[in-house]
Design an enzyme around this catalytic site. Sequence first.
Site, PDB file in Angstrom:
ATOM      1  CE  LYS A  67      -1.849  -1.438   3.784  1.00 44.37           C
ATOM      2  NZ  LYS A  67      -2.666  -1.696   4.999  1.00 44.37           N
TER       3      LYS A  67
ATOM      4  CB  THR B  45      -6.978   8.258   6.292  1.00 41.27           C
ATOM      5  OG1 THR B  45      -5.891   8.829   7.056  1.00 41.27           O
ATOM      6  CG2 THR B  45      -7.269   9.130   5.092  1.00 41.27           C
TER       7      THR B  45
ATOM      8  N   GLY C 263      -8.186   4.040  10.289  1.00 44.38           N
ATOM      9  CA  GLY C 263      -8.776   2.722  10.054  1.00 44.38           C
ATOM     10  C   GLY C 263      -8.793   2.278   8.607  1.00 44.38           C
ATOM     11  CB  THR C 264      -7.339   3.629   5.450  1.00 43.87           C
ATOM     12  OG1 THR C 264      -6.055   3.891   6.026  1.00 43.87           O
ATOM     13  CG2 THR C 264      -8.113   4.929   5.347  1.00 43.87           C
ATOM     14  N   GLY C 265      -6.394   0.898   6.778  1.00 43.29           N
ATOM     15  CA  GLY C 265      -5.766  -0.413   6.590  1.00 43.29           C
ATOM     16  C   GLY C 265      -6.679  -1.551   6.998  1.00 43.29           C
ATOM     17  CB  CYS C 266      -8.875  -1.979   9.970  1.00 41.70           C
ATOM     18  SG  CYS C 266      -7.666  -1.578  11.231  1.00 41.70           S
TER      19      CYS C 266
END
Length: 265
Positions: A174, A209, A211-214
Site C-alpha cells: 500500500k 483516514t 482505520g483505512t488499513g483495517c
Amino acid sequence: MSRYNSVLSIAGSDSGGCAGIQADIKSISANGAYAATVITATTAQNTVGVTDIHGLPIAHIKAQLDAVLSDIEFGAVKIGMLHSKEVIEVVEERLSFYGVQKIILDPVMIATSGDKLIDDGAIDALKAFFPQTYLITPNIPEAELIIGHEISLENMEASAKEIGEKFSVSVLLKGGHLESKVLMTDVLYLFEEKRLVVINNKSIDTNHTHGTGCSLSSSIATYVALGFSLEEAVKKSCAYLNEAILMGKDKILGKGNGPINHFML
C-alpha cells in the site's frame, strides 16, 4: 435456504469505532457479507490517540476461535494486529487445525508515529506466518521493516515482488505513505502467477483516514468470500476504500483524525 457469505475478523477492539474490529465489521457489512469476530485485545482509543491497551488471555482467544470456527463456515478470514508471539501462535495453530485457506493478513507492526507496536519476537513469528496466508497487506513502513530497505514510488513494484518471493505469498503493498498530490498507488504481487498489478486511484486531501488499513483488508476478505479472484477482490476493495475516504473527508467525528465513511452516508 441459503448460507450467509461469512467473514471472520481476528483483531483488536477500537473503542472509538474508527479502526480494528469495529472498522472490520462495518467494511465487511458494507461490502455484502456477514461479519463474525475474535477479539485479541481491547483499547481505550478515540480519534486523538490510544491511551490504554489490554491484551486478552490466550485461553480466551483460543475459546473464541474454537467457538466460531467449529460452527460457522467462513469464505475468508481477515487478521489485524496480533500483539504478541503467543497470540500469533494460537491464531496460526487454530486456523490450521480448522483448515482455513483464505487468510488476509494486515501485518500491523508500526504506529502512525513510526513506533513499533510489537516486539522483535512477535515480528519474527508474524513473518513465519506469512507463507500460510493468502495475501498480506503491508503499508510502506511495515514493508520496509519486513525487507530491511527503503521503499519509494520508483521501487514499489520490485519491493512487492521481493516480499512475495521471500515469503511465498501474494502481497498488496500500500502506497498511502508516499507523497502524491494526484494518484494513490498500490502494487499487488500475485505470487502464484508471478505477476504484478499496479492499482491507481485519485489521491484525496484529508486527515480522516483512521482505520483505512483495517477497512481495506476486511473488504478484500469480503470480496474473496463472495467468490471473486484475488486480483478482482483487491481492485474492487481499493475502489471502495477510495470512495469511502472521499465520502468521509468533510465529516467530523471527534477532535482528531476521523474514520472513512464506510456506508457512504
